[in-house]
Motif scaffolding. Structure first.
Motif, PDB file in Angstrom:
ATOM      1  N   THR A  60       0.799  -1.225   0.000  1.00  0.00           N
ATOM      2  CA  THR A  60       0.000   0.000   0.000  1.00  0.00           C
ATOM      3  C   THR A  60       0.833   1.276   0.000  1.00  0.00           C
ATOM      4  O   THR A  60       0.297   2.351  -0.210  1.00  0.00           O
ATOM      5  CB  THR A  60      -0.928   0.024   1.233  1.00  0.00           C
ATOM      6  OG1 THR A  60      -0.128  -0.056   2.419  1.00  0.00           O
ATOM      7  CG2 THR A  60      -1.901  -1.157   1.191  1.00  0.00           C
ATOM      8  N   GLN A  61       2.128   1.186   0.239  1.00  0.00           N
ATOM      9  CA  GLN A  61       2.959   2.383   0.270  1.00  0.00           C
ATOM     10  C   GLN A  61       4.376   2.030  -0.170  1.00  0.00           C
ATOM     11  O   GLN A  61       4.834   0.909  -0.021  1.00  0.00           O
ATOM     12  CB  GLN A  61       2.989   3.001   1.668  1.00  0.00           C
ATOM     13  CG  GLN A  61       3.508   2.062   2.755  1.00  0.00           C
ATOM     14  CD  GLN A  61       3.272   2.623   4.143  1.00  0.00           C
ATOM     15  OE1 GLN A  61       2.284   3.288   4.405  1.00  0.00           O
ATOM     16  NE2 GLN A  61       4.198   2.345   5.038  1.00  0.00           N
ATOM     17  N   SER A  62       5.049   3.037  -0.725  1.00  0.00           N
ATOM     18  CA  SER A  62       6.382   2.803  -1.282  1.00  0.00           C
ATOM     19  C   SER A  62       7.468   2.832  -0.218  1.00  0.00           C
ATOM     20  O   SER A  62       8.480   2.144  -0.336  1.00  0.00           O
ATOM     21  CB  SER A  62       6.686   3.863  -2.349  1.00  0.00           C
ATOM     22  OG  SER A  62       6.588   5.175  -1.794  1.00  0.00           O
ATOM     23  N   ALA A  63       7.288   3.627   0.854  1.00  0.00           N
ATOM     24  CA  ALA A  63       8.322   3.763   1.869  1.00  0.00           C
ATOM     25  C   ALA A  63       8.302   2.572   2.818  1.00  0.00           C
ATOM     26  O   ALA A  63       7.240   2.068   3.173  1.00  0.00           O
ATOM     27  CB  ALA A  63       8.119   5.053   2.649  1.00  0.00           C
ATOM     28  N   PRO A  64       9.465   2.100   3.245  1.00  0.00           N
ATOM     29  CA  PRO A  64       9.502   1.017   4.236  1.00  0.00           C
ATOM     30  C   PRO A  64       9.001   1.516   5.585  1.00  0.00           C
ATOM     31  O   PRO A  64       8.964   2.730   5.836  1.00  0.00           O
ATOM     32  CB  PRO A  64      10.992   0.655   4.300  1.00  0.00           C
ATOM     33  CG  PRO A  64      11.695   1.905   3.891  1.00  0.00           C
ATOM     34  CD  PRO A  64      10.816   2.549   2.864  1.00  0.00           C
ATOM     35  N   ASN A 368      19.375   3.655   6.475  1.00  0.00           N
ATOM     36  CA  ASN A 368      18.475   2.786   5.721  1.00  0.00           C
ATOM     37  C   ASN A 368      17.727   1.844   6.659  1.00  0.00           C
ATOM     38  O   ASN A 368      17.463   0.700   6.314  1.00  0.00           O
ATOM     39  CB  ASN A 368      19.275   1.981   4.692  1.00  0.00           C
ATOM     40  CG  ASN A 368      18.383   1.339   3.656  1.00  0.00           C
ATOM     41  OD1 ASN A 368      17.464   1.973   3.143  1.00  0.00           O
ATOM     42  ND2 ASN A 368      18.624   0.080   3.349  1.00  0.00           N
ATOM     43  N   SER A 369      17.391   2.326   7.867  1.00  0.00           N
ATOM     44  CA  SER A 369      16.717   1.467   8.828  1.00  0.00           C
ATOM     45  C   SER A 369      15.996   2.316   9.865  1.00  0.00           C
ATOM     46  O   SER A 369      16.204   3.530   9.959  1.00  0.00           O
ATOM     47  CB  SER A 369      17.728   0.546   9.533  1.00  0.00           C
ATOM     48  OG  SER A 369      18.646   1.309  10.292  1.00  0.00           O
ATOM     49  N   SER A 370      15.141   1.678  10.646  1.00  0.00           N
ATOM     50  CA  SER A 370      14.454   2.309  11.759  1.00  0.00           C
ATOM     51  C   SER A 370      14.394   1.286  12.879  1.00  0.00           C
ATOM     52  O   SER A 370      13.901   0.178  12.676  1.00  0.00           O
ATOM     53  CB  SER A 370      13.053   2.757  11.352  1.00  0.00           C
ATOM     54  OG  SER A 370      12.474   3.600  12.325  1.00  0.00           O
ATOM     55  N   SER A 371      14.911   1.639  14.061  1.00  0.00           N
ATOM     56  CA  SER A 371      15.135   0.640  15.107  1.00  0.00           C
ATOM     57  C   SER A 371      14.631   1.111  16.459  1.00  0.00           C
ATOM     58  O   SER A 371      14.476   2.303  16.711  1.00  0.00           O
ATOM     59  CB  SER A 371      16.638   0.325  15.226  1.00  0.00           C
ATOM     60  OG  SER A 371      17.185  -0.071  13.997  1.00  0.00           O
ATOM     61  N   LEU A 372      14.399   0.134  17.339  1.00  0.00           N
ATOM     62  CA  LEU A 372      14.067   0.389  18.730  1.00  0.00           C
ATOM     63  C   LEU A 372      15.177  -0.151  19.610  1.00  0.00           C
ATOM     64  O   LEU A 372      15.623  -1.294  19.444  1.00  0.00           O
ATOM     65  CB  LEU A 372      12.748  -0.275  19.116  1.00  0.00           C
ATOM     66  CG  LEU A 372      11.468   0.290  18.510  1.00  0.00           C
ATOM     67  CD1 LEU A 372      10.264  -0.498  19.009  1.00  0.00           C
ATOM     68  CD2 LEU A 372      11.308   1.768  18.839  1.00  0.00           C
ATOM     69  N   TYR A 373      15.619   0.672  20.564  1.00  0.00           N
ATOM     70  CA  TYR A 373      16.644   0.288  21.527  1.00  0.00           C
ATOM     71  C   TYR A 373      16.104   0.497  22.937  1.00  0.00           C
ATOM     72  O   TYR A 373      15.231   1.333  23.169  1.00  0.00           O
ATOM     73  CB  TYR A 373      17.895   1.151  21.371  1.00  0.00           C
ATOM     74  CG  TYR A 373      18.739   0.870  20.161  1.00  0.00           C
ATOM     75  CD1 TYR A 373      19.875   0.069  20.256  1.00  0.00           C
ATOM     76  CD2 TYR A 373      18.424   1.426  18.924  1.00  0.00           C
ATOM     77  CE1 TYR A 373      20.681  -0.179  19.140  1.00  0.00           C
ATOM     78  CE2 TYR A 373      19.218   1.173  17.805  1.00  0.00           C
ATOM     79  CZ  TYR A 373      20.338   0.374  17.923  1.00  0.00           C
ATOM     80  OH  TYR A 373      21.122   0.133  16.826  1.00  0.00           O
ATOM     81  N   PHE A 388      13.488  -2.301  11.465  1.00  0.00           N
ATOM     82  CA  PHE A 388      12.956  -2.324  10.110  1.00  0.00           C
ATOM     83  C   PHE A 388      14.099  -1.928   9.187  1.00  0.00           C
ATOM     84  O   PHE A 388      14.746  -0.895   9.401  1.00  0.00           O
ATOM     85  CB  PHE A 388      11.831  -1.306   9.932  1.00  0.00           C
ATOM     86  CG  PHE A 388      10.508  -1.735  10.491  1.00  0.00           C
ATOM     87  CD1 PHE A 388       9.950  -2.968  10.153  1.00  0.00           C
ATOM     88  CD2 PHE A 388       9.802  -0.909  11.328  1.00  0.00           C
ATOM     89  CE1 PHE A 388       8.724  -3.343  10.651  1.00  0.00           C
ATOM     90  CE2 PHE A 388       8.568  -1.273  11.832  1.00  0.00           C
ATOM     91  CZ  PHE A 388       8.036  -2.503  11.501  1.00  0.00           C
ATOM     92  N   LYS A 389      14.337  -2.694   8.148  1.00  0.00           N
ATOM     93  CA  LYS A 389      15.363  -2.349   7.180  1.00  0.00           C
ATOM     94  C   LYS A 389      14.731  -2.021   5.838  1.00  0.00           C
ATOM     95  O   LYS A 389      13.891  -2.767   5.361  1.00  0.00           O
ATOM     96  CB  LYS A 389      16.374  -3.496   7.029  1.00  0.00           C
ATOM     97  CG  LYS A 389      17.240  -3.703   8.261  1.00  0.00           C
ATOM     98  CD  LYS A 389      18.291  -4.755   8.021  1.00  0.00           C
ATOM     99  CE  LYS A 389      19.201  -4.918   9.233  1.00  0.00           C
ATOM    100  NZ  LYS A 389      20.247  -5.942   9.045  1.00  0.00           N
ATOM    101  N   GLY A 390      15.174  -0.913   5.230  1.00  0.00           N
ATOM    102  CA  GLY A 390      14.683  -0.545   3.926  1.00  0.00           C
ATOM    103  C   GLY A 390      15.414  -1.288   2.830  1.00  0.00           C
ATOM    104  O   GLY A 390      16.340  -2.059   3.067  1.00  0.00           O
ATOM    105  N   THR A 391      14.990  -1.042   1.607  1.00  0.00           N
ATOM    106  CA  THR A 391      15.649  -1.661   0.464  1.00  0.00           C
ATOM    107  C   THR A 391      16.869  -0.852   0.071  1.00  0.00           C
ATOM    108  O   THR A 391      16.890   0.367   0.195  1.00  0.00           O
ATOM    109  CB  THR A 391      14.693  -1.741  -0.727  1.00  0.00           C
ATOM    110  OG1 THR A 391      14.198  -0.419  -1.034  1.00  0.00           O
ATOM    111  CG2 THR A 391      13.499  -2.636  -0.389  1.00  0.00           C
ATOM    112  N   GLU A 392      17.909  -1.542  -0.323  1.00  0.00           N
ATOM    113  CA  GLU A 392      19.146  -0.851  -0.701  1.00  0.00           C
ATOM    114  C   GLU A 392      18.998  -0.129  -2.035  1.00  0.00           C
ATOM    115  O   GLU A 392      18.256  -0.568  -2.893  1.00  0.00           O
ATOM    116  CB  GLU A 392      20.287  -1.889  -0.818  1.00  0.00           C
ATOM    117  CG  GLU A 392      20.593  -2.596   0.485  1.00  0.00           C
ATOM    118  CD  GLU A 392      21.182  -1.698   1.542  1.00  0.00           C
ATOM    119  OE1 GLU A 392      21.663  -0.614   1.174  1.00  0.00           O
ATOM    120  OE2 GLU A 392      21.138  -2.047   2.718  1.00  0.00           O
TER     121      GLU A 392
END
Length: 392
Positions: A60-64, A368-373, A388-392
């Motif tokens: 439904t969306q292009s962005a990771p 190229n990612s979004s993380s929780l610590y 979450f890792k995006g596409t290279e």
């Protein structure tokens, strides 16, 4: 993305992972149900959730998937949300579950308890921002009005009362966000904060006259001077107040992925102040304000993010350096009398949610990612919970 959101830290009864599985977020279970649920082993926190959610969203969306906000009500129980999703944990990140997937791109969320909440959100990539609410812990949401709002952040103190802010104005609701009244703030206000309907603060900036920190104890009817400087007025400011602690975060100029800023602290409700941080930058110029020689750099030697105030003496400031690709927190345990910047980890942006003097969480955006610590030592070290890792 402006990450200077304020986040609550209300102490609540924790839900077990078994209770979540049986009843869902915001639901209740019988004692027999809760007792019957076995205690799960602490795993990676993923269990395939992120891959499944990423696959759903990619259609439904292009962005990771990317975290835009997080809020923890205790060290174990909290949520993180972003573009079209919300996930949660009740066991300190051992396990996460999908709470919501749909059209809403969450900008900021605010849960005064584990069931009732509000959020500022847009429809997917739209620019209009709406105030939406949930009564089931975040599984379903509805607009409070078909009209977009001008709020940049919200702060609900309970299920009925809350504040809405933009840079120049402050609004108050006593009916859960159905209606709002404007609170009178001083001319040239560029940031305000109310800890109650009566008690509030405002950063006042005017070219040629420096800046002032003003205080009201009568709901905005009158304002009194708390701090002033005739030098290097800031572009804008943000106040954080809790108990006896008050912090004024003053933003200077920005450029070349840099922002100059100053941080002032008070441990006696604004009766006296100390300048804690004054960070100059090549792209943003000198730090605004004046005062005794403070620290020359903040956490990560970069831009200031959001703050978290705990009790009457503990405070944390998030800092991030997009060019240096690092993030970190600074902290004080004595209302700013001593300040220490903690070691940085890789990242380019983010925000924090601390629930105590040691326990806290960070939502971090990488290249190229979004993380929780999570941290158990006040931000000195961080443990990766999921990414979450995006596409290279």
């Amino acid at each position: 993305m402006n990450w200077t959101h304020k986040i609550h830290h209300t102490a609540l009864t924790l839900l077990s992972a078994g209770l979540l599985a049986v009843s869902g977020w915001g639901a209740s279970a019988s004692p027999a149900q809760a007792a019957a649920a076995p205690a799960p082993a602490c795993g990676s926190g993923d269990q395939g959730l992120l891959q499944e959610l990423q696959a759903k969203l990619s259609s439904t969306q292009s962005a990771p998937p990317s975290f835009n906000d997080l809020q923890f009500l205790s060290a174990d129980t909290g949520r993180a949300a972003g573009n079209g999703f919300m996930i949660g944990t009740s066991d300190g990140g051992c396990h996460f579950q999908e709470i919501y997937k749909g059209q809403w791109n969450f900008r900021q969320m605010d849960f005064p308890d584990n069931v009732k909440g509000w959020a500022l959100a847009s429809v997917q990539d739209g620019s209009a921002v709406y105030l939406i609410t949930t009564s089931d812990g975040g599984s379903t949401w509805k607009r409070l009005s078909d009209k977009a709002v001008t709020f940049e952040r919200i702060d609900f103190t309970d299920r009925m009362h809350g504040f809405g802010y933009n840079r120049t104005s402050t609004y108050y609701t006593a009916d859960g966000g159905l209606s709002w009244s404007k609170i009178s703030t001083p001319a040239n206000t560029s940031g305000a904060e109310f800890s109650s309907r009566s008690n509030g603060w405002a950063v006042v900036t005017a070219p040629g006259s420096g800046y002032r920190i003003m205080k009201t104890t009568d709901g905005g009817s009158t304002w009194k001077l708390s701090l002033k400087s005739a030098f290097d007025y800031p572009e804008s400011g943000r106040i954080y107040a809790k108990g006896d602690q008050v912090y004024a975060l003053l933003y200077g100029g920005s450029g070349m992925s840099q922002t100059s800023y100053s941080l002032y602290a008070s441990g006696n409700k604004g009766n006296s102040w100390r300048r804690v941080i004054a960070e100059d930058s090549a792209g943003g110029g000198p730090a605004p304000g004046s005062g005794a020689e403070p620290l020359k750099t903040g956490p990560a030697s970069g831009k200031p993010g959001n703050m978290q105030l705990i009790g009457n003496s503990t405070a944390f400031l998030f800092g991030f350096s997009p060019a240096g690709e690092k993030v970190a927190v600074g902290r004080t345990y004595n209302s700013g009398k001593q300040w220490s910047n903690q070691p940085a980890i890789p990242g380019v942006d983010g925000m924090i949610s601390f629930t105590g003097s040691k326990a806290g969480w960070m939502a971090m955006k990488g290249v190229n990612s979004s993380s929780l610590y999570a941290t158990e030592d006040g931000g000195t070290t961080w443990k990766l919970k999921l990414t979450f890792k995006g596409t290279e």
